[in-house]
Structure formats: structure tokens, C-alpha cells
Write a protein that holds these residues in place. Structure first.
Motif, mmCIF file in Angstrom:
data_model
loop_
_atom_site.group_PDB
_atom_site.id
_atom_site.type_symbol
_atom_site.label_atom_id
_atom_site.label_comp_id
_atom_site.label_asym_id
_atom_site.label_seq_id
_atom_site.Cartn_x
_atom_site.Cartn_y
_atom_site.Cartn_z
ATOM 1 N N PRO A 168 12.163 42.267 89.425
ATOM 2 C CA PRO A 168 11.027 42.499 88.508
ATOM 3 C C PRO A 168 9.801 41.669 88.874
ATOM 4 C CG PRO A 168 12.734 41.194 87.449
ATOM 5 C CD PRO A 168 13.322 41.682 88.731
ATOM 6 N N GLU A 169 8.662 42.060 88.349
ATOM 7 C CA GLU A 169 7.402 41.336 88.579
ATOM 8 C C GLU A 169 7.413 40.069 87.722
ATOM 9 O OE1 GLU A 169 3.960 43.777 88.175
ATOM 10 O OE2 GLU A 169 4.924 45.513 89.107
ATOM 11 N N TYR A 170 8.084 39.065 88.247
ATOM 12 C CA TYR A 170 8.353 37.845 87.489
ATOM 13 C C TYR A 170 7.082 37.070 87.130
ATOM 14 C CZ TYR A 170 7.641 35.478 91.949
ATOM 15 O OH TYR A 170 7.092 35.013 93.125
ATOM 16 N N GLU A 171 6.023 37.219 87.918
ATOM 17 C CA GLU A 171 4.797 36.467 87.644
ATOM 18 C C GLU A 171 4.220 36.806 86.272
ATOM 19 O OE1 GLU A 171 3.417 34.086 89.187
ATOM 20 O OE2 GLU A 171 4.134 34.093 91.240
ATOM 21 N N ARG A 172 4.542 37.986 85.778
ATOM 22 C CA ARG A 172 3.986 38.414 84.490
ATOM 23 C C ARG A 172 4.548 37.610 83.324
ATOM 24 N NH1 ARG A 172 4.667 44.856 84.479
ATOM 25 N NH2 ARG A 172 3.786 44.533 82.397
ATOM 26 N N VAL A 173 5.718 36.983 83.504
ATOM 27 C CA VAL A 173 6.307 36.228 82.387
ATOM 28 C C VAL A 173 6.007 34.733 82.490
ATOM 29 C CG1 VAL A 173 8.160 37.919 82.199
ATOM 30 C CG2 VAL A 173 8.549 35.827 83.497
ATOM 31 N N ILE A 174 5.337 34.313 83.556
ATOM 32 C CA ILE A 174 4.998 32.892 83.691
ATOM 33 C C ILE A 174 3.724 32.616 82.887
ATOM 34 C CG2 ILE A 174 4.320 31.053 85.279
ATOM 35 C CD1 ILE A 174 5.945 32.460 87.447
ATOM 36 N N PRO A 175 3.793 31.791 81.852
ATOM 37 C CA PRO A 175 2.605 31.527 81.032
ATOM 38 C C PRO A 175 1.538 30.774 81.826
ATOM 39 C CG PRO A 175 4.427 30.090 80.383
ATOM 40 C CD PRO A 175 4.986 31.069 81.360
ATOM 41 N N ARG A 176 0.276 31.146 81.575
ATOM 42 C CA ARG A 176 -0.842 30.548 82.316
ATOM 43 C C ARG A 176 -1.719 29.646 81.453
ATOM 44 N NH1 ARG A 176 0.945 31.237 87.371
ATOM 45 N NH2 ARG A 176 1.620 33.391 87.713
ATOM 46 N N ASP A 177 -1.644 29.799 80.148
ATOM 47 C CA ASP A 177 -2.594 29.096 79.279
ATOM 48 C C ASP A 177 -1.900 28.172 78.280
ATOM 49 O OD1 ASP A 177 -4.799 30.466 80.448
ATOM 50 O OD2 ASP A 177 -4.236 32.243 79.287
ATOM 51 N N ASN A 178 -0.704 27.727 78.569
ATOM 52 C CA ASN A 178 -0.020 26.802 77.666
ATOM 53 C C ASN A 178 -0.660 25.417 77.779
ATOM 54 O OD1 ASN A 178 1.612 29.009 77.342
ATOM 55 N ND2 ASN A 178 3.545 27.913 77.620
ATOM 56 N N ALA A 179 -1.339 25.006 76.712
ATOM 57 C CA ALA A 179 -2.175 23.801 76.793
ATOM 58 C C ALA A 179 -1.587 22.585 76.083
ATOM 59 C CB ALA A 179 -3.554 24.100 76.200
ATOM 60 N N SER A 180 -0.501 22.747 75.315
ATOM 61 C CA SER A 180 0.098 21.613 74.604
ATOM 62 C C SER A 180 1.160 20.985 75.500
ATOM 63 C CB SER A 180 0.724 22.075 73.284
ATOM 64 O OG SER A 180 -0.272 22.637 72.438
ATOM 65 N N ILE A 181 0.899 19.780 75.989
ATOM 66 C CA ILE A 181 1.723 19.176 77.033
ATOM 67 C C ILE A 181 2.564 18.019 76.474
ATOM 68 C CG2 ILE A 181 1.724 18.074 79.305
ATOM 69 C CD1 ILE A 181 0.608 20.941 79.282
ATOM 70 N N LEU A 182 3.866 18.114 76.727
ATOM 71 C CA LEU A 182 4.799 17.022 76.436
ATOM 72 C C LEU A 182 5.304 16.480 77.768
ATOM 73 C CD1 LEU A 182 6.864 15.333 74.718
ATOM 74 C CD2 LEU A 182 8.426 17.301 74.977
ATOM 75 N N ALA A 232 8.026 9.377 75.176
ATOM 76 C CA ALA A 232 7.494 10.738 75.048
ATOM 77 C C ALA A 232 5.994 10.663 74.825
ATOM 78 C CB ALA A 232 8.166 11.469 73.889
ATOM 79 N N GLN A 233 5.241 11.400 75.619
ATOM 80 C CA GLN A 233 3.781 11.450 75.471
ATOM 81 C C GLN A 233 3.375 12.868 75.066
ATOM 82 O OE1 GLN A 233 4.850 9.989 78.840
ATOM 83 N NE2 GLN A 233 5.227 8.288 77.447
ATOM 84 N N TYR A 234 2.730 12.973 73.902
ATOM 85 C CA TYR A 234 2.283 14.271 73.391
ATOM 86 C C TYR A 234 1.045 14.040 72.544
ATOM 87 C CZ TYR A 234 2.378 18.833 71.053
ATOM 88 O OH TYR A 234 2.061 20.083 70.573
ATOM 89 N N ASP A 235 -0.027 14.771 72.825
ATOM 90 C CA ASP A 235 -1.286 14.567 72.100
ATOM 91 C C ASP A 235 -1.936 15.916 71.816
ATOM 92 O OD1 ASP A 235 -3.396 13.338 70.864
ATOM 93 O OD2 ASP A 235 -4.447 12.835 72.726
ATOM 94 N N ALA A 236 -1.186 16.765 71.111
ATOM 95 C CA ALA A 236 -1.692 18.103 70.789
ATOM 96 C C ALA A 236 -1.261 18.443 69.366
ATOM 97 C CB ALA A 236 -1.169 19.128 71.804
ATOM 98 N N ALA A 285 4.972 22.567 78.910
ATOM 99 C CA ALA A 285 3.685 23.113 78.490
ATOM 100 C C ALA A 285 3.951 24.218 77.472
ATOM 101 C CB ALA A 285 2.908 23.655 79.688
ATOM 102 N N PHE A 286 3.510 24.013 76.213
ATOM 103 C CA PHE A 286 3.779 24.933 75.120
ATOM 104 C C PHE A 286 2.523 25.713 74.743
ATOM 105 C CE2 PHE A 286 6.374 21.084 74.435
ATOM 106 C CZ PHE A 286 7.658 21.621 74.452
ATOM 107 N N SER A 287 2.744 26.896 74.163
ATOM 108 C CA SER A 287 1.666 27.636 73.523
ATOM 109 C C SER A 287 1.863 27.578 72.013
ATOM 110 C CB SER A 287 1.639 29.085 74.004
ATOM 111 O OG SER A 287 0.681 29.835 73.290
ATOM 112 N N ASP A 288 3.011 28.081 71.564
ATOM 113 C CA ASP A 288 3.403 27.965 70.161
ATOM 114 C C ASP A 288 4.921 28.030 70.101
ATOM 115 O OD1 ASP A 288 4.270 30.766 69.973
ATOM 116 O OD2 ASP A 288 2.139 31.258 69.978
ATOM 117 N N GLY A 289 5.464 28.048 68.900
ATOM 118 C CA GLY A 289 6.914 27.988 68.730
ATOM 119 C C GLY A 289 7.664 29.243 69.090
ATOM 120 N N ASN A 290 6.955 30.319 69.401
ATOM 121 C CA ASN A 290 7.626 31.589 69.713
ATOM 122 C C ASN A 290 7.369 32.081 71.127
ATOM 123 O OD1 ASN A 290 8.611 32.004 66.962
ATOM 124 N ND2 ASN A 290 6.459 32.335 66.430
ATOM 125 N N ALA A 291 6.490 31.414 71.866
ATOM 126 C CA ALA A 291 6.080 31.897 73.190
ATOM 127 C C ALA A 291 6.875 31.186 74.289
ATOM 128 C CB ALA A 291 4.587 31.651 73.389
#
Length: 383
Positions: free
Chosen positions: A257-271, A326-330, A356-362
């Protein structure tokens, strides 16, 4: 055929080939190993070959060949007999004629084994392998180790039952700027993508899916070599030359499958968290439940990570990783993952884990903070 060979040398080769031979099948000869004695003399060669029609392994070992010849005997039985011989023993193999039993003698021990004719043994050497390159054993081992855990075992999606090896363009966080050799595996719940610099000769290779069994057999061989491994392939077959061993396999006939489509690009909340602190905490809180699919919840706030799990029958457990670990500032966030999936990924990471998170469901992106060659994607669970 008549020859002498050192017991340890023969045992090591039999261990490689007997795991490929089919022990339960409708074609009896597939349970056998071919023993082919070549080049009479003290510096002769004994070639052992086994196949299950999907994979074939061939190994060459030194032997004292008194009379060249070839036959086939049950691989598992011969391995078991040689394994139980004393260390340092010299094994003598002899056969009076092509249909005669194969006699084995070591010291005062003697046995004879029924044989099947070499002419009935199938060959996987048909067709050419136009693409060839050399890759260091340690590099290939890393590609396999960091992706194989994500291979799917679901037979209905057979095209996910292996590692997808292909040439891909480098992304912004890659090791290099040019094309890379990339290995990918996914089971739909997690994805592993690891890459290395493109070996010379690999630029024109097709993308291929290496079956799970082949990956497992290859990994056993890679423990024993640090030198280069020669990889030869076509669109239907791949071959690995690892020292004196040749492993040949059919490839999965399917489209990855086109695996690149499931790799998130804009996850900005970093732990960012230490691998050992995180893995140990996951294991401790997950111990409260015997259910493999029960999630571990991650609750994040500024420089604080709280891991927790619960079981209706067993109770609850939690552990805090605070500032310094643990370092998290989001934005505060809660998300859940299957504990085994978290551990499978952190096992591949050397020191610090970066989520790298987007939200709790992504989907969540996971990286080794010190190694840009690998990335992982993990699907969350409902908590």
C-alpha cells in the motif's frame, strides 16, 4: 559417495538448512536435505541444500572427500543425530550406490538412513537476477530488526506479510539528500520505516516484498557475519549471499500500500522521554491487566507524563514521569496505545524517544531522537 567432516562444522550447516526443510508436507523429498560431495581430496566441499518451494538455502562446508556423489536424507533426523554426537567427533558419511542407504559413523556409533534420489529434488535456480548490490551485514541487520516486528500475520492481507524493500527519495529528516534504500512493514496498527544510504547497483531495483519466513531465516544468518552481503533480485525472486550460505526466496506477488499517506506530517505536540524510563513504566502499569489488547493511557501536561492502565478484574496502576525524565510543552492531551505495540517500538530505540501528537484520536509519529534513519507510526486506542 564417501567423506569425512568435523561434527561442529556439519552441525552448524544442518542448523541453517533444516529449519527451511518442510517437516510436514505431501511431498516427502521436501523434508530432505541434499548432500552433494564435490572435489575429491582433503580440501573438498560438501554442499547442503534444502527447500520448501518458497525458500531455498544452500551452504558450502569443507570436507575430506574420498568419493564424490550426492543424495538426500531427512534433514531433521540428520540434524538430531549429529547434534547428539560428542564434541570434536569426526563424522563419516558413505553410500555404496545411488539407491543404497546413507551410512553415518562417528567413533563407535553407526547408523544408516534411507535416501531419496537427488533427481527428484526441486530447484529454485531458474531465471536471472538482473539487479545486484552489496550491503554491510550490520546495516542489513538493522533494517530487518527495526521493521520486522510490524509485519502483519493476517493472511487475508498477504501483501502485508513481509518487508517492503525499495528505493525512495530522502525526506527532510533523512540521513542523506539523495535516493535511499528503504524498508517498510505495517500491520495496519503500527508502521515501521527505516532507511539507509543507497548501495551502489541498487538504483534500478524494483520494489519487492520479502516474505516473513524469509526475513526470519535471513535474520538468523546475519548474526554470524559482519562483512558484506550480496543481494541479487528480480521482480519475482531474491537471493542473499551471506558468506558460504546462499538464501533464495520467492517474493510476495502483490502491491504494497501507499504507506506514505498514513505518515502524519503536521503533528506539532512533541513529547521527549528517555527510552528506558518510558519502557519500564509501560511494563509496570500494563502488568495490572492480563489482556494483551488493553490500552495504556498517556496523560500529558507541561513536563509531566502520567501512564495508567486499568482492569475490571485486577484493579488500576499508574506512574508519573516528571520534569527531567519527560519534556512536553504543548496542549494537555490524553491518548491510549496497546502496551505491546509501545514496547515493540521502544525496543528499536537507543536512548531518547520522541513522540509527535496531533490529538487523542489521530496517528502518532514516533522517532528515535538520536537516529533520523527510522520512524514509526502508531494508531491510538480508545481510552
Amino acid at each position: 559417495m564417501k567423506l569425512k567432516v568435523e561434527r561442529g562444522t556439519l552441525l552448524k550447516a544442518l542448523a541453517h538448512v533444516q529449519s527451511v526443510a518442510e517437516k510436514r508436507n505431501t511431498i516427502p523429498i521436501l523434508a530432505n536435505v541434499v548432500l552433494s560431495a564435490r572435489d575429491a581430496g582433503a580440501e573438498g566441499e560438501l554442499v547442503l541444500t534444502a527447500t520448501d518451494m518458497e525458500i531455498a538455502v544452500l551452504e558450502r562446508i569443507k570436507a575430506d572427500i574420498a568419493r564424490p556423489g550426492a543424495t538426500t536424507v531427512p534433514a531433521a533426523m540428520l540434524h538430531e543425530i549429529v547434534r547428539k554426537l560428542p564434541d570434536g567427533a569426526t563424522v563419516e558419511l558413505s553410500q555404496a550406490g545411488t539407491d543404497a542407504p546413507l551410512a553415518l559413523r562417528a567413533g563407535r556409533f553407526a547408523t544408516s538412513m534411507n535416501v531419496l534420489g537427488v533427481e527428484d529434488f526441486p530447484s529454485m535456480s531458474t531465471g536471472t537476477l538482473p539487479h545486484r548490490f552489496v550491503i554491510q551485514g550490520a546495516v542489513l541487520r538493522a533494517l530487518v530488526d527495526r521493521t520486522r516486528f510490524a509485519i502483519s500475520t493476517e493472511e487475508t492481507r498477504y501483501y502485508l506479510n513481509g518487508i517492503y524493500l525499495h528505493v525512495a527519495a530522502a525526506d527532510a529528516k533523512s540521513l542523506g539528500q539523495g535516493p535511499m534504500l528503504r524498508a517498510v512493514a505495517t500491520d495496519g496498527h503500527r508502521l515501521a520505516r527505516v532507511e539507509t544510504e543507497l548501495p551502489e547497483g541498487a538504483a534500478e531495483m524494483p520494489g519487492v516484498i520479502i516474505p516473513r519466513k524469509t526475513v526470519l531465516e535471513l535474520r538468523k544468518l546475519l548474526d554470524e557475519i559482519e562483512d558484506g552481503v550480496t543481494v541479487s533480485l528480480s521482480e519475482t525472486r531474491i537471493q542473499f549471499d551471506v558468506g558460504d550460505i546462499t538464501l533464495t526466496s520467492k517474493l510476495i506477488d502483490g502491491t504494497f500500500p501507499e504507506y506514505e499517506r498514513v505518515i502524519p506530517r503536521d503533528n506539532a505536540s512533541i513529547l521527549r522521554v528517555g527510552k528506558r524510563d518510558f519502557a519500564d513504566a509501560v511494563s509496570r502499569v500494563a502488568a495490572i491487566s492480563q489482556e494483551r489488547s488493553r490500552p495504556v493511557k498517556l496523560a500529558l501536561s507541561k513536563n509531566l507524563l502520567v501512564l495508567s492502565a486499568s482492569s475490571p478484574d485486577q484493579g488500576t496502576a499508574s506512574e508519573e514521569l516528571d520534569e527531567g525524565r519527560a519534556q512536553y510543552d504543548a496542549t494537555p492531551l490524553e491518548i491510549g496505545f496497546q502496551a505491546r505495540y509501545l514496547n515493540d517500538i521502544t525496543d528499536q530505540i537507543d536512548k531518547d524517544v520522541e513522540f509527535a501528537f496531533s490529538d487523542g484520536n489521530a496517528p502518532t509519529l514516533v522517532r528515535d531522537a538520536g537516529n533520523p534513519s527510522a520512524l514509526y507510526v502508531l494508531m491510538p486506542m480508545r481510552v
